[in-house]
Motif scaffolding. Sequence first.
Motif, short mmCIF file in Angstrom:
data_model
loop_
_atom_site.label_atom_id
_atom_site.label_comp_id
_atom_site.label_asym_id
_atom_site.label_seq_id
_atom_site.Cartn_x
_atom_site.Cartn_y
_atom_site.Cartn_z
N PHE A 81 0.82 -1.21 0.00
CA PHE A 81 0.00 0.00 0.00
C PHE A 81 0.86 1.27 0.00
N ALA A 82 2.03 1.21 0.62
CA ALA A 82 2.94 2.36 0.57
C ALA A 82 3.45 2.57 -0.85
N THR A 83 3.73 1.48 -1.56
CA THR A 83 4.20 1.57 -2.94
C THR A 83 3.11 2.14 -3.85
N ILE A 84 1.87 1.69 -3.64
CA ILE A 84 0.75 2.21 -4.44
C ILE A 84 0.60 3.71 -4.23
N MET A 85 0.72 4.16 -2.99
CA MET A 85 0.63 5.60 -2.70
C MET A 85 1.78 6.36 -3.35
N LEU A 86 2.98 5.79 -3.32
CA LEU A 86 4.14 6.47 -3.91
C LEU A 86 4.00 6.58 -5.42
N TYR A 101 8.52 13.72 -0.50
CA TYR A 101 7.45 13.68 0.49
C TYR A 101 7.49 12.39 1.32
N SER A 102 7.81 11.28 0.68
CA SER A 102 7.82 10.01 1.40
C SER A 102 9.03 9.86 2.32
N LYS A 103 9.98 10.82 2.24
CA LYS A 103 11.20 10.71 3.02
C LYS A 103 11.09 11.23 4.45
N THR A 104 9.85 11.45 4.91
CA THR A 104 9.64 11.67 6.35
C THR A 104 9.70 10.33 7.07
N GLY A 163 2.00 11.70 0.50
CA GLY A 163 3.43 11.41 0.67
C GLY A 163 3.79 11.05 2.09
N ILE A 164 3.27 11.82 3.06
CA ILE A 164 3.56 11.53 4.46
C ILE A 164 2.95 10.19 4.87
N ALA A 165 1.74 9.91 4.37
CA ALA A 165 1.11 8.61 4.65
C ALA A 165 1.95 7.48 4.06
N SER A 166 2.47 7.71 2.86
CA SER A 166 3.33 6.71 2.23
C SER A 166 4.57 6.46 3.09
N GLY A 167 5.18 7.55 3.59
CA GLY A 167 6.35 7.41 4.46
C GLY A 167 6.03 6.66 5.73
N ALA A 168 4.84 6.94 6.31
CA ALA A 168 4.44 6.27 7.54
C ALA A 168 4.29 4.76 7.33
N VAL A 169 3.62 4.40 6.22
CA VAL A 169 3.39 2.97 5.97
C VAL A 169 4.69 2.27 5.58
#
Length: 300
Positions: A81-86, A101-104, A163-169
Motif C-alpha cells: 500500500f505504501a508503494t501504491i501511494m508512492l 514527500y515520502s522521506k519523512t 506522501g507523508i502517509a506513504s512514508g508512515a506505511v
Amino acid sequence: MEFWIPITIAAAFLQNLRSALQKHLQGRLGTRGASFVRFGYGFPVAILYVVLLHQLAGFAIPKINWTFALWAVIGGLAQIFATIMLVHLFSLRNFAVGTAYSKTEPVQAAIFGFILLGEKLTVGAIGAIITGVIGVMLISMARMPLSWKNTVTALASRTALVGIASGAVFGISAVAYRSASLSLDGPNSIMQAAMTLACVTTFQTIFMLVWMAWKDKGEIVTVLKTWRSSSLVGLASVFGSAGWFTAMTLQQVAYVRALGQIELVFTFMASYFLFHERINRMEVIGCLLIVAGILGLLAG
C-alpha cells in the motif's frame, strides 16, 4: 566503515532506479500494475538468492515460525500500500518532489521502532534525522513563498498528505521486516534477510495477483506485455530489498532509513537528467540539508 553503511547506500540507489522505472511504466500500466511489477518479477530472484546461499555458501535455511509469519505479512501488506501511494504520488508532482514527500519515513520509523521494538536513538542521531526532515519540508514548499501560512498549506495539501502517509506505511513495513528477520533462528544476518525477502515477495506476488484478478484482469495481461521493462523493475527491486533487509537486520531501522535518504540525491539526478524536470534553488537547499543530516548521522 560498518558493513551496513555501503549496503544501505547501494540499496538506496537501486530503490531510486526502481522508482524511476516505475514512473516510466505508469503511462502504460495502472497504479496497481506499476506497483505489482516490483514484486511479481522479483520474487523468483529472491528465492534463487536463498537457494544459492544454501547450496554454495552452505548457510542453513532458517525455520519459519508464527512470529516471523505475522511480521512478514504485516510488512508485506504495508509495503504494497505504501508503494501504491508512492506511484500515485508521481502523477501529482514531479519525480523528485514526489519521492521527497515520502522521506519523512526515518522519523516515523524511529517512532515505530521505539514503540514496537524499544529501540533508542542518541541526541545527535535525532538532530541529524530532524535536519533531513527539514530538508524534505523545504522541498515540499519550493514552489511557493516561505511563510508559516504556506508551510501549513503545503503540509495539508493532498500531495503532502499522500506522501507523508506513504512514508508512515513504509516506516511500518521497515520495522515489521526487521522484526521478522530477527525472529528467525538463522546462521547469520545475510541468510535471515534473504529468507525474509523470499517469503515476503512471494506473499506479495500472490496477494496482488488475486487483487488484480478481482479488480481488473486486463492489468495482468498488460503487465505480461511489458515484461522487458517490468522485469528491470523487479530486478532492481529485489536486489535493493536484499540490501535493505540485510542492513535492517544489522542496524536499527531509524539509522538505516535515515542514511537511506541519500536516495533523494539520486532522485534529483534522475529527475533532471532522465525526466528533464526543472529543479529550483529551494529544492537544492532541501537536498543539501538531507545530505547534511546523513553526514551528521554517520558522524554520530
